[in-house]
Design an enzyme around this catalytic site. Structure first.
Site, mmCIF file in Angstrom:
data_model
loop_
_atom_site.group_PDB
_atom_site.id
_atom_site.type_symbol
_atom_site.label_atom_id
_atom_site.label_comp_id
_atom_site.label_asym_id
_atom_site.label_seq_id
_atom_site.Cartn_x
_atom_site.Cartn_y
_atom_site.Cartn_z
ATOM 1 N N GLY A 1 59.450 13.930 7.664
ATOM 2 C CA GLY A 1 59.121 14.522 6.503
ATOM 3 C C GLY A 1 59.144 15.934 6.478
ATOM 4 O O GLY A 1 58.392 16.582 6.988
ATOM 5 N N ARG B 1 48.720 13.315 -2.585
ATOM 6 C CA ARG B 1 48.007 12.824 -3.782
ATOM 7 C C ARG B 1 48.279 13.797 -5.080
ATOM 8 O O ARG B 1 48.832 14.929 -4.853
ATOM 9 C CB ARG B 1 46.452 13.356 -3.333
ATOM 10 C CG ARG B 1 46.080 12.084 -2.604
ATOM 11 C CD ARG B 1 44.346 12.106 -2.523
ATOM 12 N NE ARG B 1 43.889 13.313 -2.125
ATOM 13 C CZ ARG B 1 42.547 13.313 -1.977
ATOM 14 N NH1 ARG B 1 41.851 12.818 -2.646
ATOM 15 N NH2 ARG B 1 42.099 14.471 -0.918
ATOM 16 N N VAL C 1 50.102 11.839 9.911
ATOM 17 C CA VAL C 1 49.615 12.673 9.216
ATOM 18 C C VAL C 1 49.219 12.107 7.682
ATOM 19 O O VAL C 1 48.415 12.147 6.743
ATOM 20 C CB VAL C 1 50.287 14.110 9.074
ATOM 21 C CG1 VAL C 1 49.552 15.031 8.132
ATOM 22 C CG2 VAL C 1 50.455 14.758 10.423
ATOM 23 N N ASN D 1 48.762 10.162 4.334
ATOM 24 C CA ASN D 1 47.662 9.415 3.822
ATOM 25 C C ASN D 1 47.995 7.842 3.257
ATOM 26 O O ASN D 1 49.239 7.645 2.964
ATOM 27 C CB ASN D 1 47.166 10.188 3.161
ATOM 28 C CG ASN D 1 46.017 11.053 3.521
ATOM 29 O OD1 ASN D 1 45.227 11.207 4.322
ATOM 30 N ND2 ASN D 1 46.279 12.390 2.798
ATOM 31 N N HIS E 1 38.951 9.812 6.907
ATOM 32 C CA HIS E 1 39.550 10.890 6.496
ATOM 33 C C HIS E 1 39.399 10.550 4.917
ATOM 34 O O HIS E 1 40.359 10.209 4.231
ATOM 35 C CB HIS E 1 40.871 11.331 6.862
ATOM 36 C CG HIS E 1 41.166 12.313 6.260
ATOM 37 N ND1 HIS E 1 40.690 13.727 6.141
ATOM 38 C CD2 HIS E 1 42.447 12.808 5.613
ATOM 39 C CE1 HIS E 1 41.364 14.523 5.502
ATOM 40 N NE2 HIS E 1 42.405 14.095 5.192
HETATM 41 N N1 NAD Z 1 45.942 13.727 7.437
HETATM 42 C C1 NAD Z 1 45.621 14.922 6.545
HETATM 43 O O1 NAD Z 1 44.774 15.652 6.782
HETATM 44 C C2 NAD Z 1 46.619 15.221 5.525
HETATM 45 C C3 NAD Z 1 46.524 16.536 5.126
HETATM 46 C C4 NAD Z 1 47.606 16.620 4.074
HETATM 47 C C5 NAD Z 1 48.524 15.953 3.572
HETATM 48 N N2 NAD Z 1 48.326 14.742 4.193
HETATM 49 C C6 NAD Z 1 49.322 13.461 3.720
HETATM 50 O O2 NAD Z 1 50.781 13.920 4.448
HETATM 51 C C7 NAD Z 1 51.700 13.587 3.616
HETATM 52 C C8 NAD Z 1 52.939 14.541 3.164
HETATM 53 O O3 NAD Z 1 52.170 15.466 2.516
HETATM 54 P P1 NAD Z 1 53.165 16.753 1.682
HETATM 55 O O4 NAD Z 1 52.236 17.688 1.069
HETATM 56 O O5 NAD Z 1 53.877 17.351 3.004
HETATM 57 O O6 NAD Z 1 54.133 15.811 0.682
HETATM 58 P P2 NAD Z 1 55.382 16.427 0.188
HETATM 59 O O7 NAD Z 1 55.905 15.503 -0.752
HETATM 60 O O8 NAD Z 1 55.598 17.769 0.266
HETATM 61 O O9 NAD Z 1 56.510 15.999 1.634
HETATM 62 C C9 NAD Z 1 56.672 14.537 2.054
HETATM 63 C C10 NAD Z 1 57.956 14.408 2.581
HETATM 64 O O10 NAD Z 1 58.439 13.084 3.039
HETATM 65 C C11 NAD Z 1 59.784 12.867 2.649
HETATM 66 N N3 NAD Z 1 59.899 11.420 2.812
HETATM 67 C C12 NAD Z 1 59.756 10.483 1.907
HETATM 68 N N4 NAD Z 1 60.019 9.118 2.349
HETATM 69 C C13 NAD Z 1 60.699 9.415 3.517
HETATM 70 C C14 NAD Z 1 61.179 8.682 4.598
HETATM 71 N N5 NAD Z 1 61.259 7.140 4.515
HETATM 72 N N6 NAD Z 1 61.644 9.148 5.687
HETATM 73 C C15 NAD Z 1 61.680 10.568 5.776
HETATM 74 N N7 NAD Z 1 60.896 11.289 4.755
HETATM 75 C C16 NAD Z 1 60.621 10.778 3.854
HETATM 76 C C17 NAD Z 1 59.697 13.308 1.152
HETATM 77 O O11 NAD Z 1 61.267 13.489 0.705
HETATM 78 C C18 NAD Z 1 59.108 14.603 1.149
HETATM 79 O O12 NAD Z 1 59.927 15.759 1.640
HETATM 80 C C19 NAD Z 1 51.049 12.805 2.474
HETATM 81 O O13 NAD Z 1 50.915 11.308 2.393
HETATM 82 C C20 NAD Z 1 49.705 13.405 2.308
HETATM 83 O O14 NAD Z 1 48.827 12.906 1.800
HETATM 84 C C21 NAD Z 1 47.779 14.168 5.057
#
Ligand code: NAD
Length: 307
Positions: free
Chosen positions: A9, A82, A118, A120, A175
């Site tokens: 990602g 989200r 990481v 969600n 979370h």
């Molecule tokens: N655990 C936590 O505390 C926490 C905190 C923040 C965000 N998150 C979660 O982390 C995730 C990412 O958030 P973000 O803000 O970076 O989102 P983002 O949209 O900026 O990035 C997500 C990336 O994943 C890529 N992706 C999608 N499917 C894929 C696959 N099959 N293989 C490889 N890459 C793929 C997308 O192309 C994108 O670039 C979300 O699910 C978000 O809810 C979790």
């Protein structure tokens, strides 16, 4: 020996985590995304900052998994974030497919890797990674508590006008809306929070911590990434350096806190073996009930998983 970390990602959280890892020279990074050009472009851009920022760790980007082979740690951030009005749980169906796919592709080349999830909804995506990988719980855990407690620490430091370095915060549970911040274990220079702030102020800090993700989503129209990437990098650092650091992480409980077969945020010891130990503390009846409610919310999501 140089360490190797794969970050899957290359979006906001993944790319920023990758940047922090190379800037700290913790490991070489393989950055993976499905969008063509993005992991390659971000890796190149970050490497072009290396002469100025003065780091010698390498980052490579790709849409395929060949470059990930031999990773010590795999950080999974792939998936949708989200949007305003969405709960983390609304992401479950889409992100389940994505996280399963990532685990199936990354594991053959890095059979000894530790997986840090990481994506969600965090606790459910940890379970997806555990079921698909069939790895022991020591090697599959999730990032949430370090972020939630960092948020609480910032609110404490801001309220008291003290250094963030003096603060410790203790957050248990899933979370999500049922997370359980514990003020009596949250301290400033070793002094428990209830001795420093009146109850109303503490309640406000607890509420803001619980709603911390939504506060950012409402401002940015997507979820946070600066603090989340810092949080996951602290965990990567603890594993790679075998620090035996106690951090709150989403761990698969096997009887601890009276819970079984559920991922829940608890203090754990992180070292080269991954999640080496769950640290148990005595909870009050009220705290135990709140944790039980949190576990029930996580279990509800487990029931709708397809893997
Ligand atoms: N655990 C936590 O505390 C926490 C905190 C923040 C965000 N998150 C979660 O982390 C995730 C990412 O958030 P973000 O803000 O970076 O989102 P983002 O949209 O900026 O990035 C997500 C990336 O994943 C890529 N992706 C999608 N499917 C894929 C696959 N099959 N293989 C490889 N890459 C793929 C997308 O192309 C994108 O670039 C979300 O699910 C978000 O809810 C979790």
């Amino acid at each position: 020996m140089r360490h190797k970390v794969t970050v899957v990602g290359a979006g906001n959280v993944g790319a920023t985590a990758a940047q922090r890892i190379v800037e700290k020279e913790l490991a070489d990074v393989a950055l993976i995304d499905i969008v063509e050009g993005v992991p390659q472009g971000k890796a190149l851009d970050i490497m072009e900052s290396a002469p100025v920022e003065k780091f010698d760790a390498r980052m490579t980007g790709s849409n395929g998994y060949e470059i990930t082979a031999g990773s010590d740690v795999v950080v999974i951030t792939a998936g949708l974030p989200r949007k305003p009005g969405m709960s983390r749980d609304d992401l479950v169906a889409t992100n389940e497919g994505i996280v399963s796919d990532v685990v199936r592709k990354v594991l053959p080349g890095s059979p000894n890797a530790i997986l840090i999830v990481v994506s969600n909804p965090l606790d459910a995506m940890c379970e997806v990674a555990r079921r698909v990988s069939k790895l022991p719980r020591e090697r599959v855990f999730g990032m949430a508590g370090v972020l939630d407690s960092a948020r609480m620490r910032w609110f404490m430091a801001e309220a008291l006008g003290v250094s963030v370095e003096n603060t410790h915060a203790f957050v248990l549970g899933g979370h999500g809306d049922t997370m359980v911040p514990l003020p009596r274990f949250s301290t400033v220079a070793g002094i428990p929070l209830p001795e420093l702030l009146p109850k109303e102020k503490i309640d406000a800090i607890v509420k803001r911590t619980r709603d911390g993700g939504a506060e950012i989503v409402n401002l940015l129209k997507t979820s946070a990434w600066y603090a989340p990437s810092s949080a996951v990098v602290e965990m990567v650092d603890a594993v790679l350096k075998d620090k035996k650091k106690i951090l709150p992480c989403a761990a698969y409980l096997q009887g601890e806190y009276g819970m079984r077969d559920v991922y829940l945020g608890v203090p754990v010891k992180l070292g080269r073996g991954g999640m080496e130990q769950v640290i148990e503390i005595e909870l009050t009846g009220e705290e135990a009930a709140a944790l039980g409610k949190s576990a029930e919310a996580v279990r509800e999501l487990f029931r709708i998983l397809k893997v």
